[in-house]
Write a protein that holds these residues in place. Structure first.
Motif, PDB file in Angstrom:
ATOM      1  N   VAL A 129     -44.853  14.763   0.628  1.00  0.00           N
ATOM      2  CA  VAL A 129     -43.549  14.174   0.972  1.00  0.00           C
ATOM      3  C   VAL A 129     -42.657  15.222   1.656  1.00  0.00           C
ATOM      4  N   LYS A 130     -42.654  16.438   1.128  1.00  0.00           N
ATOM      5  CA  LYS A 130     -41.858  17.501   1.759  1.00  0.00           C
ATOM      6  C   LYS A 130     -42.276  17.689   3.221  1.00  0.00           C
ATOM      7  N   ILE A 131     -43.575  17.707   3.431  1.00  0.00           N
ATOM      8  CA  ILE A 131     -44.104  17.935   4.793  1.00  0.00           C
ATOM      9  C   ILE A 131     -43.729  16.760   5.703  1.00  0.00           C
ATOM     10  N   ALA A 132     -43.899  15.532   5.197  1.00  0.00           N
ATOM     11  CA  ALA A 132     -43.586  14.350   6.013  1.00  0.00           C
ATOM     12  C   ALA A 132     -42.090  14.315   6.356  1.00  0.00           C
ATOM     13  N   ARG A 133     -41.251  14.701   5.411  1.00  0.00           N
ATOM     14  CA  ARG A 133     -39.803  14.713   5.669  1.00  0.00           C
ATOM     15  C   ARG A 133     -39.452  15.756   6.726  1.00  0.00           C
ATOM     16  N   THR A 134     -40.045  16.916   6.629  1.00  0.00           N
ATOM     17  CA  THR A 134     -39.760  17.959   7.625  1.00  0.00           C
ATOM     18  C   THR A 134     -40.219  17.509   9.004  1.00  0.00           C
ATOM     19  N   PHE A 135     -41.418  16.930   9.061  1.00  0.00           N
ATOM     20  CA  PHE A 135     -41.994  16.537  10.350  1.00  0.00           C
ATOM     21  C   PHE A 135     -41.173  15.447  11.020  1.00  0.00           C
ATOM     22  N   THR A 136     -40.738  14.458  10.234  1.00  0.00           N
ATOM     23  CA  THR A 136     -40.052  13.299  10.825  1.00  0.00           C
ATOM     24  C   THR A 136     -38.535  13.473  10.880  1.00  0.00           C
ATOM     25  N   GLY A 137     -37.986  14.356  10.047  1.00  0.00           N
ATOM     26  CA  GLY A 137     -36.532  14.448   9.942  1.00  0.00           C
ATOM     27  C   GLY A 137     -35.928  13.235   9.253  1.00  0.00           C
ATOM     28  N   ALA A 191     -36.609   8.604   3.723  1.00  0.00           N
ATOM     29  CA  ALA A 191     -37.147   7.544   2.855  1.00  0.00           C
ATOM     30  C   ALA A 191     -38.671   7.639   2.692  1.00  0.00           C
ATOM     31  N   VAL A 192     -39.108   7.246   1.496  1.00  0.00           N
ATOM     32  CA  VAL A 192     -40.524   7.279   1.130  1.00  0.00           C
ATOM     33  C   VAL A 192     -40.906   5.877   0.656  1.00  0.00           C
ATOM     34  N   ALA A 193     -41.988   5.329   1.208  1.00  0.00           N
ATOM     35  CA  ALA A 193     -42.446   4.003   0.757  1.00  0.00           C
ATOM     36  C   ALA A 193     -43.663   4.151  -0.142  1.00  0.00           C
ATOM     37  N   VAL A 194     -43.625   3.434  -1.259  1.00  0.00           N
ATOM     38  CA  VAL A 194     -44.750   3.390  -2.200  1.00  0.00           C
ATOM     39  C   VAL A 194     -44.990   1.925  -2.571  1.00  0.00           C
ATOM     40  N   PHE A 195     -45.954   1.688  -3.455  1.00  0.00           N
ATOM     41  CA  PHE A 195     -46.371   0.307  -3.712  1.00  0.00           C
ATOM     42  C   PHE A 195     -46.295  -0.062  -5.190  1.00  0.00           C
ATOM     43  N   CYS A 252     -42.515   8.581   5.299  1.00  0.00           N
ATOM     44  CA  CYS A 252     -43.931   8.377   5.001  1.00  0.00           C
ATOM     45  C   CYS A 252     -44.155   7.126   4.168  1.00  0.00           C
ATOM     46  N   VAL A 253     -45.364   6.621   4.295  1.00  0.00           N
ATOM     47  CA  VAL A 253     -45.887   5.599   3.397  1.00  0.00           C
ATOM     48  C   VAL A 253     -46.969   6.293   2.597  1.00  0.00           C
ATOM     49  N   VAL A 254     -46.834   6.257   1.275  1.00  0.00           N
ATOM     50  CA  VAL A 254     -47.836   6.910   0.415  1.00  0.00           C
ATOM     51  C   VAL A 254     -48.590   5.830  -0.346  1.00  0.00           C
ATOM     52  N   ILE A 255     -49.899   5.812  -0.208  1.00  0.00           N
ATOM     53  CA  ILE A 255     -50.675   4.736  -0.843  1.00  0.00           C
ATOM     54  C   ILE A 255     -52.010   5.237  -1.374  1.00  0.00           C
ATOM     55  N   GLU A 256     -52.375   4.724  -2.552  1.00  0.00           N
ATOM     56  CA  GLU A 256     -53.728   4.952  -3.072  1.00  0.00           C
ATOM     57  C   GLU A 256     -54.627   3.902  -2.412  1.00  0.00           C
ATOM     58  N   PRO A 257     -55.663   4.311  -1.700  1.00  0.00           N
ATOM     59  CA  PRO A 257     -56.507   3.308  -1.019  1.00  0.00           C
ATOM     60  C   PRO A 257     -57.207   2.375  -2.005  1.00  0.00           C
ATOM     61  N   ILE A 258     -57.447   2.842  -3.220  1.00  0.00           N
ATOM     62  CA  ILE A 258     -57.784   1.964  -4.348  1.00  0.00           C
ATOM     63  C   ILE A 258     -56.865   2.423  -5.473  1.00  0.00           C
ATOM     64  N   LEU A 259     -56.140   1.483  -6.090  1.00  0.00           N
ATOM     65  CA  LEU A 259     -55.225   1.896  -7.154  1.00  0.00           C
ATOM     66  C   LEU A 259     -56.026   2.539  -8.284  1.00  0.00           C
ATOM     67  N   PHE A 278     -48.576   8.478   7.491  1.00  0.00           N
ATOM     68  CA  PHE A 278     -49.398   7.697   6.555  1.00  0.00           C
ATOM     69  C   PHE A 278     -50.114   8.681   5.639  1.00  0.00           C
ATOM     70  N   VAL A 279     -49.754   8.635   4.363  1.00  0.00           N
ATOM     71  CA  VAL A 279     -50.342   9.566   3.384  1.00  0.00           C
ATOM     72  C   VAL A 279     -51.281   8.777   2.464  1.00  0.00           C
ATOM     73  N   ALA A 280     -52.554   9.119   2.477  1.00  0.00           N
ATOM     74  CA  ALA A 280     -53.491   8.496   1.538  1.00  0.00           C
ATOM     75  C   ALA A 280     -53.585   9.395   0.307  1.00  0.00           C
ATOM     76  N   ASP A 281     -53.212   8.833  -0.840  1.00  0.00           N
ATOM     77  CA  ASP A 281     -53.350   9.578  -2.093  1.00  0.00           C
ATOM     78  C   ASP A 281     -54.764   9.323  -2.619  1.00  0.00           C
ATOM     79  N   GLU A 282     -55.655  10.268  -2.301  1.00  0.00           N
ATOM     80  CA  GLU A 282     -57.074  10.138  -2.688  1.00  0.00           C
ATOM     81  C   GLU A 282     -57.380  11.015  -3.901  1.00  0.00           C
ATOM     82  N   ILE A 283     -56.361  11.240  -4.725  1.00  0.00           N
ATOM     83  CA  ILE A 283     -56.533  12.142  -5.866  1.00  0.00           C
ATOM     84  C   ILE A 283     -57.568  11.594  -6.852  1.00  0.00           C
ATOM     85  N   GLN A 284     -57.572  10.287  -7.064  1.00  0.00           N
ATOM     86  CA  GLN A 284     -58.573   9.707  -7.980  1.00  0.00           C
ATOM     87  C   GLN A 284     -59.815   9.216  -7.237  1.00  0.00           C
TER      88      GLN A 284
END
Ligand SMILES: Cc1ncc(COP(=O)(O)O)c(C=O)c1O
Length: 450
Positions: free
Chosen positions: A142-150, A153-157, A228-235, A262-268
């Motif tokens: 999120v920090k990186i996306a905010r810096t890049f775009t200026g 807001a952050v969208a989540v689901f 950014c939009v941050v989303i888990e591609p599978i919850l 577009f940030v894919a949260d692929e942590i799981q």
């Protein structure tokens, strides 16, 4: 006297073995001691103290050997104490344990970043930054996306889970136990409806579900304000919900049109778990940034943000980092884990595991109307448990089934916003005979629950 094994790894006998009740007397004594010293807020799924683990089993201090369908929440895909991990870790520990990469660098960190650029979706120049936990990676994305775009807001689901830090609590959907009483939360986080095929009011397609989310974001936030939009591609924690086909590609297209990261949260979902290196690969979705953790390092704390070089390099020098991020021992573990994934072709293995689990769950559903939905990909599968109307979440039944599995030597987990999802996350190195035996027990658990 203890029967506990002293060393783990794949050489442990790959068997389910119960020599005491679960938990046994030694685990019970240790759990009582835990109660005296460990804060109550730190939960426990199964009060067994573990002495050794490897392949597809966990061996407790009483000598019981349980089949592991949890992998420490999708972490030990390569197995506990995998030889490729332990050998590199031992070598690294003997060389040096810490310098702080921001003070004086070392090869392991750079090697992990190079591997991440190769393995994550997208054939373009990429860079990475390494951190300690999934939540920390999401915060930094999120920090990186905010810096890049200026933009702020952050969208989540709906049903999202992104961690337990202040910003990631705000991004996480479920109140109990993750957020309750912990506010105020970080601002500028907006939630859109997810594609949840089993719980759609009508037969909504992936594209329609994406347009529904886009409409909410457009009207309530405005695309021009979204960093950014941050989303888990599978919850993950939200219930292993696989969005309808077309949902992720449509969202991805919309973010590209509006300069939203577009940030894919692929942590799981990352690192072979779903039968591909990353869950986004299944629909050819190429994110701008990917967050990874869990399966990356065979059980060591490591996380990463990886993505387009222009986005990653938008942050000023010194803006990203931390004392331990990309610790050399964790990096050595990650290089060993990635080596193991490639050597044992764990992508293919995850698909094979998924086929076995899917077939067993389909067979169970024939005689158990409480199975509302079977879903997931590869070695990340779940069943949503419902009451007789075929729809109402039945968390009590899901807990009873899970408790039966525990008592009979199979470690299972539940999840989901409604707490009614049984999820299965075996180590990807689990021998076939253990997987089959584990699902024999799962089937008995459904029978026992009536
Ligand atoms: C999708 C997802 N994002 C973020 C996190 C947070 O990771 P960590 O617990 O390492 O902070 C998790 C953990 O379960 C997760 O599943």
């Amino acid at each position: 006297m203890t029967h506990a094994a002293t060393s783990g790894g794949p050489d442990l006998p790959q068997e389910r073995r119960l020599v005491t009740e679960i938990p046994g007397p030694q685990s019970q004594a240790k759990f009582a001691r835990r109660g005296m010293h460990v804060a109550k807020g730190v939960g426990t799924t199964l009060p067994l103290f573990i002495a050794a683990a490897g392949g597809g089993v966990l061996v407790d201090v009483d000598g019981n050997s349980l089949i592991d369908l949890a992998s420490g929440i999708a972490v030990t895909g390569v197995g506990n104490s995998a030889p490729e991990v332990t050998s590199r870790v031992i070598e690294q520990v003997q060389a040096f344990t810490h310098t702080c990469f921001m003070i004086t660098p070392y090869d392991g960190y750079v090697d992990v970043c190079e591997q991440l650029a190769e393995l994550t979706p997208g054939d373009f120049p990429k860079k990475s930054a390494l951190f300690n936990s999934g939540a920390e990676a999401v915060e930094n994305a999120v920090k990186i996306a905010r810096t890049f775009t200026g933009r702020a807001a952050v969208a989540v689901f709906d049903h999202a889970y992104h961690g337990r830090t202040n910003l990631t609590m705000a991004m996480t959907s479920k109140n109990m136990p993750y957020k309750h009483g912990f506010g105020p939360f970080a601002g500028e986080v907006y939630r859109a409806p997810m594609s949840y095929p089993f719980r759609e009011p009508t037969n909504v397609t992936g594209e329609q579900a994406a347009d529904r989310a886009i409409d909410v974001l457009d009207k309530q936030v405005g695309a021009a304000n979204l960093s950014c939009v941050v989303i888990e591609p599978i919850l993950g924690e939200g219930g292993f919900v696989v969005p309808a086909e077309g949902f992720l590609p449509r969202l991805r297209e919309w973010t590209a049109e509006h300069g939203i990261v577009f940030v894919a949260d692929e942590i799981q979902t990352g690192f072979c778990r779903t039968g591909d290196w990353f869950a986004c690969d299944h629909e050819g979705v190429v994110p701008d940034l990917v967050t990874t953790a869990k399966g990356i390092a065979g059980g060591f704390p490591l996380a990463a943000v990886t993505g387009r070089t222009d986005i990653m390099d938008s942050v000023h020098a010194g803006g990203l980092g931390g004392t331990y991020g990309g610790n050399p021992v964790a990096c050595a573990a990650a290089l060993g884990a990635i080596e193991a994934m490639k050597k044992h072709d764990l992508v293919t293995r995850a698909r094979a595991i998924g086929e076995v689990m899917g077939a067993r769950l389909a067979a169970i559903s024939q005689s158990h109307p409480s199975v509302g939905d079977i879903r997931g990909r590869g070695a990340m599968m779940a069943v949503e448990i419902v009451s007789a109307d075929g729809h109402t979440p039945d968390a009590a039944r899901a807990s009873a089934i899970s408790a039966f599995c525990h008592a009979h030597g199979v470690l299972t987990l539940t999840c989901g916003t409604f707490g009614n999802v049984l999820r299965f996350l075996p180590p990807l190195v689990m021998p076939e005979h253990l997987l089959i035996e584990a699902f024999d027990v799962v089937a008995e658990a459904f029978d026992a629950a009536g």
